[in-house]
Design an enzyme around this catalytic site. Sequence first.
Site, PDB file in Angstrom:
ATOM      1  N   HIS A 308      49.318  47.679  37.794  1.00  0.00           N
ATOM      2  CA  HIS A 308      48.479  47.371  38.956  1.00  0.00           C
ATOM      3  C   HIS A 308      47.270  46.568  38.500  1.00  0.00           C
ATOM      4  O   HIS A 308      46.783  46.754  37.374  1.00  0.00           O
ATOM      5  CB  HIS A 308      48.022  48.665  39.641  1.00  0.00           C
ATOM      6  CG  HIS A 308      47.445  48.448  41.007  1.00  0.00           C
ATOM      7  ND1 HIS A 308      46.130  48.070  41.204  1.00  0.00           N
ATOM      8  CD2 HIS A 308      47.997  48.535  42.251  1.00  0.00           C
ATOM      9  CE1 HIS A 308      45.898  47.946  42.502  1.00  0.00           C
ATOM     10  NE2 HIS A 308      47.010  48.214  43.152  1.00  0.00           N
ATOM     11  N   ASP A 366      53.956  50.857  45.226  1.00  0.00           N
ATOM     12  CA  ASP A 366      54.952  49.960  45.823  1.00  0.00           C
ATOM     13  C   ASP A 366      56.365  50.292  45.364  1.00  0.00           C
ATOM     14  O   ASP A 366      57.328  50.089  46.102  1.00  0.00           O
ATOM     15  CB  ASP A 366      54.635  48.502  45.461  1.00  0.00           C
ATOM     16  CG  ASP A 366      53.284  48.062  45.996  1.00  0.00           C
ATOM     17  OD1 ASP A 366      53.030  48.300  47.183  1.00  0.00           O
ATOM     18  OD2 ASP A 366      52.490  47.497  45.229  1.00  0.00           O
TER      19      ASP A 366
END
Length: 431
Positions: A308, A366
């Site tokens: 991330h 995600d």
Amino acid sequence: MSDEKKVAKLEIDGKTYELPVLSPTAGPDVIDIRKLYSTAGVFTYDPGFTSTASCESTITFIDGDKGELQHRGYPIDQLAEKSHFLEVCYLLLYGELPTPAQLEDFESRVTNHTMLHEQMQYFFRGFRRDAHPMAIMVGVVGAMSAFYHDSTDVRDEWQREVASIRLIAKMPTIAAWAYKYSVGQPFIYPRNDIDYASNFLRMCFAVPTDDYQVNPILSRAMDRIFTLHADHEQNASTSTVRLASSSGANPFACIAAGIACLWGPAHGGANQACLEMLREIGTPDRIPEFIARAKDKDDPFRLMGFGHRVYRNFDPRAKVMKQSADEVLELLGIEDNPTLQVAKELERQALADPYFAEKKLFPNVDFYSGIILEAMGFPTSMFTPIFAVSRTIGWISQWKEMIADPQMKIGRPRQLYRGATLRDYVDIDKR
């Protein structure tokens, strides 16, 4: 915080400038450069604004090194476990957890605003049938300013409140209708007797001939998806909303701008890109090939759903999302789905590989959200619209905070110019 004033010293061409250092309640200190240009005649250079605090906020705090996400001081894992989306909406919007009476009033106001203006149906039908649901959402949300004139004056505190409730309430209806339109099914109206997440699922999957009975496990999973994506500090779409609102644009235009930014595959489209990658891998036996490619610095391929931009540790939202994924897959009995098998094995191999551990490339939110949404029956084209439904409360909270900030100025970044210097115009017959 210490009362002692801190300063940073910057030396340019032998001259020293003192810059105030601001101390937050959490996170790193911030050097105040607001007067740098007027005093020293220089700009700072920070592509992507990765080292720049663009505003002062009290809403969301992220510690990327520790893997922490807090809304108004409350850890995201506690909110996901003990709270629900509309309560988190109240928290983000007003700053405190609601009392039972406050929550009942807030939920009632949201529930009673879920219907869309009936004429908006014609607006939906103006799009091509194969239009992407995000394209429809950008257009429809922007068009709300043409249907709700009584809540577009950003200088009026009451109108800002009405616009906030309308956006929270109507966004699931807009997303669900965008989906229905894309698959050629009749629009399903919201109901006032079921909760926010269940209402959204029903509007997506019910048909006039056969109502959709919402399973509480699926409803809870959807509510968690909404909660975990509610706000994420000054990300690209939130910064877009703030920049648009700094000009005094109406709230519907600002949120439409946020939706447009979210549409990008590097932002809201990441879970769709992750699922498409899993399908490209195809079978578990091909996973080592793709892991090797991800580790090859000369290969542009990278594993979607891992790592991330902000978190240098495990994404705190991913832990909760993984739990929901396990619950949903068990409920639906689709553990043998090929794509899901690839996902599970990829997760196992990546977590066991020292390369990913050293680089702190752990599965993020995600990775799991795409798996859940596909298991529920959503096409990948709906992943980002669902993200937009979730993030609307964050955009609105940030928008309201900015509008009320006495230090607000219209956004005007500067640049490092590398173009041609002054030159005279050459007549066309002499070129």
